[in-house]
Write a protein that holds these residues in place. Structure first.
Motif, PDB file in Angstrom:
ATOM      1  N   PHE A 231      63.427  60.495 -13.450  1.00  0.00           N
ATOM      2  CA  PHE A 231      62.761  61.425 -12.532  1.00  0.00           C
ATOM      3  C   PHE A 231      62.865  60.914 -11.093  1.00  0.00           C
ATOM      4  CE2 PHE A 231      59.217  62.748  -9.950  1.00  0.00           C
ATOM      5  CZ  PHE A 231      59.113  64.100 -10.203  1.00  0.00           C
ATOM      6  N   ILE A 232      62.585  59.624 -10.920  1.00  0.00           N
ATOM      7  CA  ILE A 232      62.618  59.037  -9.573  1.00  0.00           C
ATOM      8  C   ILE A 232      64.050  59.097  -9.014  1.00  0.00           C
ATOM      9  CG2 ILE A 232      62.326  56.856  -8.304  1.00  0.00           C
ATOM     10  CD1 ILE A 232      59.970  56.328 -10.360  1.00  0.00           C
ATOM     11  N   ARG A 233      65.009  58.832  -9.886  1.00  0.00           N
ATOM     12  CA  ARG A 233      66.417  58.914  -9.474  1.00  0.00           C
ATOM     13  C   ARG A 233      66.780  60.355  -9.114  1.00  0.00           C
ATOM     14  NH1 ARG A 233      71.241  59.122 -12.451  1.00  0.00           N
ATOM     15  NH2 ARG A 233      70.216  58.961 -14.478  1.00  0.00           N
ATOM     16  N   GLY A 234      66.261  61.317  -9.888  1.00  0.00           N
ATOM     17  CA  GLY A 234      66.533  62.724  -9.596  1.00  0.00           C
ATOM     18  C   GLY A 234      65.985  63.125  -8.241  1.00  0.00           C
ATOM     19  N   ARG A 235      64.813  62.617  -7.927  1.00  0.00           N
ATOM     20  CA  ARG A 235      64.229  62.918  -6.614  1.00  0.00           C
ATOM     21  C   ARG A 235      65.090  62.346  -5.496  1.00  0.00           C
ATOM     22  NH1 ARG A 235      59.025  64.431  -4.042  1.00  0.00           N
ATOM     23  NH2 ARG A 235      59.346  63.303  -2.120  1.00  0.00           N
ATOM     24  N   LYS A 236      65.717  61.206  -5.774  1.00  0.00           N
ATOM     25  CA  LYS A 236      66.601  60.607  -4.756  1.00  0.00           C
ATOM     26  C   LYS A 236      67.821  61.480  -4.482  1.00  0.00           C
ATOM     27  CE  LYS A 236      65.367  55.764  -5.325  1.00  0.00           C
ATOM     28  NZ  LYS A 236      65.662  54.621  -6.204  1.00  0.00           N
ATOM     29  N   VAL A 237      68.246  62.237  -5.495  1.00  0.00           N
ATOM     30  CA  VAL A 237      69.360  63.167  -5.254  1.00  0.00           C
ATOM     31  C   VAL A 237      68.917  64.227  -4.241  1.00  0.00           C
ATOM     32  CG1 VAL A 237      70.915  64.875  -6.283  1.00  0.00           C
ATOM     33  CG2 VAL A 237      70.376  62.769  -7.536  1.00  0.00           C
ATOM     34  N   LEU A 238      67.682  64.733  -4.398  1.00  0.00           N
ATOM     35  CA  LEU A 238      67.173  65.708  -3.426  1.00  0.00           C
ATOM     36  C   LEU A 238      67.027  65.071  -2.050  1.00  0.00           C
ATOM     37  CD1 LEU A 238      64.505  67.569  -5.596  1.00  0.00           C
ATOM     38  CD2 LEU A 238      66.748  68.408  -4.907  1.00  0.00           C
ATOM     39  N   ASP A 239      66.485  63.852  -2.001  1.00  0.00           N
ATOM     40  CA  ASP A 239      66.376  63.143  -0.710  1.00  0.00           C
ATOM     41  C   ASP A 239      67.757  63.043  -0.072  1.00  0.00           C
ATOM     42  OD1 ASP A 239      63.710  62.691  -1.296  1.00  0.00           O
ATOM     43  OD2 ASP A 239      63.988  60.592  -1.886  1.00  0.00           O
ATOM     44  N   TRP A 240      68.717  62.681  -0.891  1.00  0.00           N
ATOM     45  CA  TRP A 240      70.083  62.469  -0.408  1.00  0.00           C
ATOM     46  C   TRP A 240      70.625  63.767   0.195  1.00  0.00           C
ATOM     47  CZ3 TRP A 240      75.110  63.547  -0.256  1.00  0.00           C
ATOM     48  CH2 TRP A 240      75.966  62.510   0.105  1.00  0.00           C
ATOM     49  N   ILE A 241      70.419  64.881  -0.506  1.00  0.00           N
ATOM     50  CA  ILE A 241      70.906  66.179  -0.015  1.00  0.00           C
ATOM     51  C   ILE A 241      70.197  66.532   1.296  1.00  0.00           C
ATOM     52  CG2 ILE A 241      70.854  68.676  -0.491  1.00  0.00           C
ATOM     53  CD1 ILE A 241      71.379  67.974  -3.459  1.00  0.00           C
ATOM     54  N   TYR A 242      68.905  66.223   1.366  1.00  0.00           N
ATOM     55  CA  TYR A 242      68.150  66.557   2.574  1.00  0.00           C
ATOM     56  C   TYR A 242      68.487  65.650   3.751  1.00  0.00           C
ATOM     57  CZ  TYR A 242      65.535  70.601   1.232  1.00  0.00           C
ATOM     58  OH  TYR A 242      65.207  71.899   0.922  1.00  0.00           O
ATOM     59  N   ASN A 243      69.056  64.508   3.480  1.00  0.00           N
ATOM     60  CA  ASN A 243      69.472  63.641   4.586  1.00  0.00           C
ATOM     61  C   ASN A 243      70.845  64.034   5.136  1.00  0.00           C
ATOM     62  OD1 ASN A 243      67.100  62.246   4.370  1.00  0.00           O
ATOM     63  ND2 ASN A 243      67.962  60.607   3.108  1.00  0.00           N
ATOM     64  N   ARG A 244      71.444  65.057   4.575  1.00  0.00           N
ATOM     65  CA  ARG A 244      72.720  65.575   5.068  1.00  0.00           C
ATOM     66  C   ARG A 244      72.462  66.862   5.830  1.00  0.00           C
ATOM     67  NH1 ARG A 244      77.656  62.885   4.005  1.00  0.00           N
ATOM     68  NH2 ARG A 244      78.555  64.949   4.278  1.00  0.00           N
ATOM     69  N   ARG A 245      73.452  67.256   6.655  1.00  0.00           N
ATOM     70  CA  ARG A 245      73.233  68.492   7.401  1.00  0.00           C
ATOM     71  C   ARG A 245      73.676  69.740   6.631  1.00  0.00           C
ATOM     72  NH1 ARG A 245      78.300  69.446   9.145  1.00  0.00           N
ATOM     73  NH2 ARG A 245      79.609  67.584   9.099  1.00  0.00           N
ATOM     74  N   GLU A 246      74.566  69.569   5.609  1.00  0.00           N
ATOM     75  CA  GLU A 246      75.057  70.735   4.866  1.00  0.00           C
ATOM     76  C   GLU A 246      73.896  71.444   4.162  1.00  0.00           C
ATOM     77  OE1 GLU A 246      76.311  67.650   4.388  1.00  0.00           O
ATOM     78  OE2 GLU A 246      78.426  67.710   4.936  1.00  0.00           O
ATOM     79  N   LYS A 247      73.932  72.759   4.158  1.00  0.00           N
ATOM     80  CA  LYS A 247      72.808  73.522   3.617  1.00  0.00           C
ATOM     81  C   LYS A 247      73.086  74.094   2.233  1.00  0.00           C
ATOM     82  CE  LYS A 247      70.277  74.545   7.741  1.00  0.00           C
ATOM     83  NZ  LYS A 247      69.417  73.386   7.455  1.00  0.00           N
ATOM     84  N   ARG A 248      74.371  74.284   1.900  1.00  0.00           N
ATOM     85  CA  ARG A 248      74.701  74.905   0.607  1.00  0.00           C
ATOM     86  C   ARG A 248      75.536  73.917  -0.198  1.00  0.00           C
ATOM     87  NH1 ARG A 248      76.312  79.985   4.154  1.00  0.00           N
ATOM     88  NH2 ARG A 248      77.365  78.199   5.094  1.00  0.00           N
ATOM     89  N   VAL A 249      74.940  73.449  -1.275  1.00  0.00           N
ATOM     90  CA  VAL A 249      75.497  72.299  -1.987  1.00  0.00           C
ATOM     91  C   VAL A 249      75.685  72.649  -3.460  1.00  0.00           C
ATOM     92  CG1 VAL A 249      75.124  69.850  -2.508  1.00  0.00           C
ATOM     93  CG2 VAL A 249      74.113  70.847  -0.438  1.00  0.00           C
ATOM     94  N   ILE A 250      76.833  72.283  -4.017  1.00  0.00           N
ATOM     95  CA  ILE A 250      76.990  72.411  -5.467  1.00  0.00           C
ATOM     96  C   ILE A 250      77.010  71.011  -6.076  1.00  0.00           C
ATOM     97  CG2 ILE A 250      79.542  72.646  -5.462  1.00  0.00           C
ATOM     98  CD1 ILE A 250      79.067  74.741  -7.801  1.00  0.00           C
ATOM     99  N   VAL A 251      76.306  70.857  -7.187  1.00  0.00           N
ATOM    100  CA  VAL A 251      76.129  69.541  -7.809  1.00  0.00           C
ATOM    101  C   VAL A 251      76.689  69.563  -9.241  1.00  0.00           C
ATOM    102  CG1 VAL A 251      74.452  67.739  -8.420  1.00  0.00           C
ATOM    103  CG2 VAL A 251      74.009  69.228  -6.446  1.00  0.00           C
TER     104      VAL A 251
END
Ligand SMILES: *[C@@H]1O[C@H](CO)[C@@H](O)[C@H](O)[C@H]1NC(C)=O
Ligand SMILES: *[C@@H]1O[C@H](CO)[C@@H](O)[C@H](O)[C@H]1NC(C)=O
Ligand SMILES: *[C@@H]1O[C@H](CO)[C@@H](O)[C@H](O)[C@H]1NC(C)=O
Length: 306
Positions: A231-251
């Motif tokens: 869960f904590i690692r999953g949240r880091k993926v969201l943090d990681w996406i939010y630390n980027r400027r791109e708005k539309r992301v495919i994972v």
């Protein structure tokens, strides 16, 4: 030089503090299947052919609704459009079906032959079918993607390389692999990755420099990652996406880690079936299961905790 180092250290610290002070939420606009992230049921009423859209919804409409949100943010909230993509069938999936889950978990999964399991023959066909069903959306520029954030495992990378070929061959879209987006860690050889040198040679379009080391040092044969850690690692993926400027992301990733990431999106907070309590007030629920090459689009809102 020292000043630059100091400044980047301060930035990292600030970003960490900001991330810890944030909540991620899931915004319902009636565009995508409504998933209850705290329930194990699957939104099976949504045909996989729609690439994650509700019947009658178009990517044009998604674009305009999403732009409205990003152009007029409420209370400083930040929005991202995130499409989760589960890989197609891998050889490890074939083996689990053949041997049954118990024998797979207890015996078969511990054999090194499953290291970083690749797509099965059927899995390659499924990825080609994904390519066929998404081609019009992508080439007519309706489904817009600014970033591909990949798991470092071959099955997810292959699914993206084949299934998302039109995005994959677009050099303006960064393709980045991060360790956080890998499947549940430990014990099963299919969840151990190849070394970075090998991955770079197999997937030359992908930037692997954020992997923490050449060899997979996180995987061990005897300890499986706990739900809490995932869960904590999953949240880091969201943090990681939010630390980027791109708005539309495919994972392009895996069932387990996609469950763990989406568990942060509000519906999974509270009492759940697994009943495992996480630090703070979070109780992580093991979640719904995605089908091969299924796409789950979510509009995510980040706001500061009150
Ligand atoms: C989601 O599922 C959980 C567990 O089944 C249930 O308790 C909860 O009421 C559901 N939430 C919504 C909004 O349907
Ligand atoms: C924005 O913040 C104000 C003041 O705190 C609050 O009353 C309002 O409900 C918030 N709006 C949303 C959509 O959260
Ligand atoms: C990486 O893995 C490949 C394939 O398993 C192996 O042949 C190679 O020696 C390894 N390279 C490094 C630098 O570890």
């Amino acid at each position: 030089m020292h000043l630059i180092k100091l400044l980047s250290l301060i930035t990292v610290l600030l970003v960490c503090i900001i991330n810890a002070q944030c909540n991620y939420r899931h915004v319902e606009l009636g565009l995508f299947p409504s998933v209850n992230f705290s329930s194990t049921s699957h939104p099976s009423q949504i045909p996989i052919e729609n690439n994650g859209l509700l019947d009658g919804v178009t990517w044009n409409r998604v674009n305009s609704e999403f732009e409205k949100l990003t152009n007029e943010p409420v209370n400083g909230s930040e929005y991202k459009l995130i499409l989760f993509l589960r890989h197609s069938e891998g050889w490890h999936n074939v083996a689990e079906r053949k041997y049954g889950s118990k024998y797979w978990n207890d015996v078969e999964s511990k054999k090194p032959q499953y290291l970083d399991s690749t797509l099965s023959d059927d899995g390659i066909v499924q990825a080609q079918q994904l390519q066929q069903r998404i081609i019009k959306d992508v080439t007519q520029n309706k489904l817009r993607i600014d970033l591909i954030l990949c798991s470092p495992f071959s099955r997810a990378l292959q699914t993206a390389e084949i299934g998302l070929v039109h995005l994959w061959s677009n050099h303006r879209i960064p393709k980045i692999s991060v360790e956080e987006a890998r499947e549940s860690i430990g014990v099963h050889y299919c969840d151990k990755r190849h070394n970075r040198t090998y991955l770079m040679s197999k997937f030359p379009k992908v930037d692997f420099k954020r992997l923490i080391s050449n060899e997979d040092t996180l995987w061990t044969p005897d300890v499986r990652e706990s739900d809490q850690d995932e869960f904590i690692r999953g949240r880091k993926v969201l943090d990681w996406i939010y630390n980027r400027r791109e708005k539309r992301v495919i994972v392009p990733a895996h069932g387990g880690i996609i469950n763990a990431i989406t568990a942060s999106l509000g519906y999974a907070w509270g009492e759940g079936t697994s009943g495992k309590t996480l630090p703070g007030d979070i109780k992580y629920i093991s979640g719904f299961s995605m089908r091969n090459t299924e796409i789950l689009p979510v509009i995510v809102r980040r706001d500061l905790k009150k």
